[in-house]
Design an enzyme around this catalytic site. Structure first.
Site, PDB file in Angstrom:
ATOM      1  CB  THR A  20      -6.581  -8.646   2.729  1.00 46.64           C
ATOM      2  OG1 THR A  20      -7.157  -8.606   4.034  1.00 46.64           O
ATOM      3  CG2 THR A  20      -7.693  -8.821   1.700  1.00 46.64           C
ATOM      4  CG  HIS A 209       2.888  -9.931  -5.030  1.00 47.75           C
ATOM      5  ND1 HIS A 209       2.854 -11.003  -4.169  1.00 47.75           N
ATOM      6  CD2 HIS A 209       2.950 -10.439  -6.289  1.00 47.75           C
ATOM      7  CE1 HIS A 209       2.895 -12.138  -4.883  1.00 47.75           C
ATOM      8  NE2 HIS A 209       2.943 -11.827  -6.165  1.00 47.75           N
ATOM      9  NE  ARG A 210      -1.108  -5.333   1.479  1.00 51.21           N
ATOM     10  CZ  ARG A 210      -1.669  -6.534   1.684  1.00 51.21           C
ATOM     11  NH1 ARG A 210      -1.924  -7.330   0.640  1.00 51.21           N
ATOM     12  NH2 ARG A 210      -1.982  -6.944   2.889  1.00 51.21           N
ATOM     13  CG  PHE A 211       3.450  -3.967  -7.668  1.00 50.94           C
ATOM     14  CD1 PHE A 211       4.368  -3.389  -6.800  1.00 50.94           C
ATOM     15  CD2 PHE A 211       3.716  -3.920  -9.027  1.00 50.94           C
ATOM     16  CE1 PHE A 211       5.514  -2.777  -7.284  1.00 50.94           C
ATOM     17  CE2 PHE A 211       4.863  -3.313  -9.519  1.00 50.94           C
ATOM     18  CZ  PHE A 211       5.759  -2.738  -8.636  1.00 50.94           C
TER      19      PHE A 211
END
Length: 232
Positions: A20, A209-211
């Site tokens: 996602t 980027h899951r950051f």
């Protein structure tokens, strides 16, 4: 050359392949000093999202986690989804049967955590702190606003207790309905509110980027809040 059949999808590899993109927002370093102000803004956004898109089914849904102790005193965390019904500087309030498992667990270990997952906004809020029943007058005021059917249900259900069938459960409701007929339904002494007094609040905003953005608030000994950005 041997032929290798395509891998059949399984729940496990579906989960591993799921991706996602978190692109809906950000949480700036100049977030409010008061976490309640930020919570109110995010709650307003959740209700607005439901009104506009309909993909956020219940903005008030909250996961309540408590601690159960076994016979040897070993802790076991337990979670369930309930509904947030009030909040202010004093804390966050849910209502329940006070003989239920969650209420008994809070009585034995008076701390709890709340998690509000607003998936459509790619946001969540975590709240942790001491927990205790609200004053009877507060429970009375909310009870008066409940629909009659929900009031009857609170009398009819011995929450968390085993029952033989749905038919038996419906019979209990019918008996309570007949008992109160067309008269008012008083609040049972075993039903009321539980307040989690926020000592720590964390706001999470999904990012690319899951950051992700994470900002935590900690209540100081004097009652003020300190704000901290956390790494994702």
């Amino acid at each position: 050359m041997s032929e290798h059949p395509a891998t059949e999808p399984t729940p496990g590899n579906r989960l591993a392949a799921e991706r996602t993109d978190y692109l809906t927002g950000s949480l700036a370093d100049d977030a409010p000093e008061d976490p309640i102000a930020l919570f109110d803004a995010w709650l307003d956004a959740a209700f607005a999202r439901r009104a506009e898109h309909g993909d956020l089914s219940d903005p008030s849904a909250v996961v309540l986690s408590t601690v159960a102790l076994d016979a040897a005193g070993a802790p076991s965390p337990r979670s369930r989804t309930v509904l947030l019904k009030d909040h202010d500087a004093e804390g966050f309030v849910v209502y329940t049967n006070l003989r239920s498992a969650k209420a008994r667990e809070i009585a034995a270990t008076p701390r709890a955590a709340l998690l509000m997952p607003w998936y459509a906004l790619q946001r969540q809020v975590r709240i942790e702190g001491a927990a205790a029943p609200v004053p009877a007058a507060v429970s009375d005021a909310y009870w008066a606003r409940r629909p009659r059917g929900a009031q009857l249900g609170a009398w009819a259900s011995q929450q968390s207790e085993e029952i033989a069938s749905r038919e038996d459960l419906e019979q209990q409701y019918a008996e309570v309905e007949a008992r109160f007929a067309d008269g008012p339904v008083p609040r049972p002494a075993h039903w009321g509110g539980l307040r989690v007094q926020a000592e720590r609040m964390e706001f999470w905003q999904g990012r690319e980027h899951r950051f992700h953005d994470r900002i935590a608030y900690l209540r100081t000994a004097g009652g003020a809040w300190s704000r901290h950005r956390l790494q994702p």
